[in-house]
Design a protein around this motif. Structure first.
Motif, mmCIF file in Angstrom:
data_model
loop_
_atom_site.group_PDB
_atom_site.id
_atom_site.type_symbol
_atom_site.label_atom_id
_atom_site.label_comp_id
_atom_site.label_asym_id
_atom_site.label_seq_id
_atom_site.Cartn_x
_atom_site.Cartn_y
_atom_site.Cartn_z
ATOM 1 N N GLN A 14 0.858 -1.171 0.000
ATOM 2 C CA GLN A 14 0.000 0.000 0.000
ATOM 3 C C GLN A 14 0.898 1.226 0.000
ATOM 4 O OE1 GLN A 14 -2.549 0.480 3.388
ATOM 5 N NE2 GLN A 14 -3.619 2.196 2.490
ATOM 6 N N ALA A 15 0.682 2.134 -0.945
ATOM 7 C CA ALA A 15 1.433 3.381 -1.014
ATOM 8 C C ALA A 15 0.464 4.526 -0.756
ATOM 9 C CB ALA A 15 2.088 3.538 -2.371
ATOM 10 N N CYS A 16 0.759 5.319 0.243
ATOM 11 C CA CYS A 16 -0.066 6.475 0.581
ATOM 12 C C CYS A 16 0.705 7.733 0.219
ATOM 13 C CB CYS A 16 -0.404 6.485 2.069
ATOM 14 S SG CYS A 16 -1.271 5.032 2.619
ATOM 15 N N LEU A 17 0.255 8.414 -0.806
ATOM 16 C CA LEU A 17 0.900 9.641 -1.256
ATOM 17 C C LEU A 17 0.322 10.810 -0.479
ATOM 18 C CD1 LEU A 17 0.599 8.893 -5.073
ATOM 19 C CD2 LEU A 17 2.441 8.223 -3.509
ATOM 20 N N ASN A 18 1.145 11.801 -0.205
ATOM 21 C CA ASN A 18 0.695 12.935 0.591
ATOM 22 C C ASN A 18 1.107 14.248 -0.053
ATOM 23 O OD1 ASN A 18 2.236 14.761 3.006
ATOM 24 N ND2 ASN A 18 0.029 14.558 3.105
ATOM 25 N N ASP A 19 0.201 15.209 -0.003
ATOM 26 C CA ASP A 19 0.512 16.574 -0.417
ATOM 27 C C ASP A 19 -0.485 17.505 0.252
ATOM 28 O OD1 ASP A 19 1.783 18.675 -1.677
ATOM 29 O OD2 ASP A 19 1.580 17.842 -3.686
ATOM 30 N N LEU A 20 -0.209 18.795 0.160
ATOM 31 C CA LEU A 20 -1.115 19.778 0.751
ATOM 32 C C LEU A 20 -2.452 19.754 0.013
ATOM 33 C CD1 LEU A 20 1.432 22.688 1.285
ATOM 34 C CD2 LEU A 20 0.432 21.199 3.032
ATOM 35 N N PRO A 21 -3.556 20.093 0.713
ATOM 36 C CA PRO A 21 -4.895 19.981 0.111
ATOM 37 C C PRO A 21 -5.096 20.774 -1.182
ATOM 38 C CG PRO A 21 -5.068 20.317 2.474
ATOM 39 C CD PRO A 21 -3.613 20.481 2.112
ATOM 40 N N HIS A 22 -4.410 21.897 -1.345
ATOM 41 C CA HIS A 22 -4.612 22.688 -2.561
ATOM 42 C C HIS A 22 -3.836 22.150 -3.763
ATOM 43 C CE1 HIS A 22 -1.068 24.518 -0.626
ATOM 44 N NE2 HIS A 22 -0.659 24.714 -1.851
ATOM 45 N N PHE A 29 -2.852 10.593 -10.121
ATOM 46 C CA PHE A 29 -3.899 9.569 -10.164
ATOM 47 C C PHE A 29 -4.143 9.043 -11.575
ATOM 48 C CE2 PHE A 29 -6.022 11.192 -6.032
ATOM 49 C CZ PHE A 29 -5.105 10.472 -5.291
ATOM 50 N N LYS A 30 -3.965 9.884 -12.589
ATOM 51 C CA LYS A 30 -4.147 9.434 -13.972
ATOM 52 C C LYS A 30 -3.102 8.401 -14.376
ATOM 53 C CE LYS A 30 -6.472 13.567 -15.612
ATOM 54 N NZ LYS A 30 -6.379 14.789 -16.416
ATOM 55 N N SER A 31 -1.945 8.421 -13.716
ATOM 56 C CA SER A 31 -0.886 7.468 -14.061
ATOM 57 C C SER A 31 -1.009 6.147 -13.291
ATOM 58 C CB SER A 31 0.485 8.088 -13.792
ATOM 59 O OG SER A 31 0.693 8.248 -12.405
ATOM 60 N N ILE A 32 -1.889 6.076 -12.323
ATOM 61 C CA ILE A 32 -1.976 4.884 -11.472
ATOM 62 C C ILE A 32 -2.426 3.633 -12.233
ATOM 63 C CG2 ILE A 32 -3.192 3.872 -9.493
ATOM 64 C CD1 ILE A 32 -2.863 6.585 -8.100
ATOM 65 N N PRO A 33 -3.419 3.680 -13.123
ATOM 66 C CA PRO A 33 -3.804 2.445 -13.826
ATOM 67 C C PRO A 33 -2.639 1.781 -14.564
ATOM 68 C CG PRO A 33 -5.520 4.071 -14.099
ATOM 69 C CD PRO A 33 -4.350 4.774 -13.431
ATOM 70 N N SER A 34 -1.815 2.559 -15.248
ATOM 71 C CA SER A 34 -0.673 1.941 -15.944
ATOM 72 C C SER A 34 0.369 1.456 -14.939
ATOM 73 C CB SER A 34 -0.049 2.897 -16.955
ATOM 74 O OG SER A 34 0.489 4.023 -16.308
ATOM 75 N N PHE A 35 0.518 2.159 -13.824
ATOM 76 C CA PHE A 35 1.422 1.690 -12.769
ATOM 77 C C PHE A 35 0.953 0.342 -12.240
ATOM 78 C CE2 PHE A 35 2.094 1.241 -8.183
ATOM 79 C CZ PHE A 35 3.483 1.177 -8.149
ATOM 80 N N CYS A 47 -0.675 -3.856 -5.440
ATOM 81 C CA CYS A 47 -0.291 -2.601 -4.812
ATOM 82 C C CYS A 47 -1.510 -1.693 -4.833
ATOM 83 C CB CYS A 47 0.865 -1.953 -5.575
ATOM 84 S SG CYS A 47 1.418 -0.409 -4.838
ATOM 85 N N PHE A 48 -1.736 -1.005 -3.741
ATOM 86 C CA PHE A 48 -2.870 -0.110 -3.608
ATOM 87 C C PHE A 48 -2.341 1.285 -3.304
ATOM 88 C CE2 PHE A 48 -3.959 -4.369 -2.353
ATOM 89 C CZ PHE A 48 -5.075 -4.638 -3.140
ATOM 90 N N VAL A 49 -2.786 2.276 -4.078
ATOM 91 C CA VAL A 49 -2.292 3.641 -3.940
ATOM 92 C C VAL A 49 -3.442 4.544 -3.520
ATOM 93 C CG1 VAL A 49 -1.207 5.583 -5.128
ATOM 94 C CG2 VAL A 49 -0.548 3.248 -5.721
ATOM 95 N N SER A 50 -3.153 5.421 -2.552
ATOM 96 C CA SER A 50 -4.145 6.411 -2.128
ATOM 97 C C SER A 50 -3.457 7.752 -1.941
ATOM 98 C CB SER A 50 -4.826 5.977 -0.823
ATOM 99 O OG SER A 50 -3.866 5.858 0.205
ATOM 100 N N GLY A 51 -4.235 8.802 -1.938
ATOM 101 C CA GLY A 51 -3.727 10.149 -1.717
ATOM 102 C C GLY A 51 -4.280 10.697 -0.421
ATOM 103 N N ILE A 52 -3.422 11.224 0.415
ATOM 104 C CA ILE A 52 -3.814 11.765 1.712
ATOM 105 C C ILE A 52 -3.492 13.255 1.721
ATOM 106 C CG2 ILE A 52 -3.493 11.588 4.214
ATOM 107 C CD1 ILE A 52 -4.460 8.967 2.932
#
Length: 127
Positions: A14-22, A29-35, A47-52
């Motif tokens: 599981q990969a949890c990506l993080n960035d500021l809300p703005h 996210f558009k690149s995740i299906p090919s990943f 592998c499961f990817v999410s954005g926090i």
């Protein structure tokens, strides 16, 4: 592959990506299906990817829920300077107080980052 040698099941990741809300996660996210397709084809693993959204100077994950933390870029940004939208540059010609301010803020921010992540990381004594 190590799992084949040890005759064990491939772990799920599981990969949890993080960035500021703005920030805009859409490009990532558009690149995740090919990943997903490449990752599964390579090792047969899931592998499961999410954005926090949120600041990495605050809690982002439940206690003892992370096995590995990696920051590849933004850890050097200064929380106070960034929140105040101050452009902050350190040059060879900068006065010593600029370097001192940079170092003090880095020490404060990095200590906070490590303290917060230490609450979120799993402590595993079995190696």
């Amino acid at each position: 592959m190590l799992c084949d040698e040890k005759r064990c099941k491939m772990p799920e990741f599981q990969a949890c990506l993080n960035d500021l809300p703005h920030s805009d996660f859409n490009v990532i996210f558009k690149s995740i299906p090919s990943f997903y397709q490449n990752f599964k084809a390579k090792d047969g693993a899931n592998c499961f990817v999410s954005g926090i959204p949120g600041s990495f100077y605050e809690r982002l994950f439940p206690s003892k829920s992370l096995h590995l933390v990696h920051s590849s870029y933004n850890i050097y940004w200064h929380s106070r300077l960034l929140m105040n939208h101050i452009n902050f540059f350190q040059l060879r010609t900068s006065p010593p107080q600029v370097s001192d301010a940079y170092l003090k803020q880095f020490e404060k921010d990095f200590s906070r980052f490590l303290q917060i992540r230490s609450e979120e990381i799993v402590v595993d004594t079995c190696f």
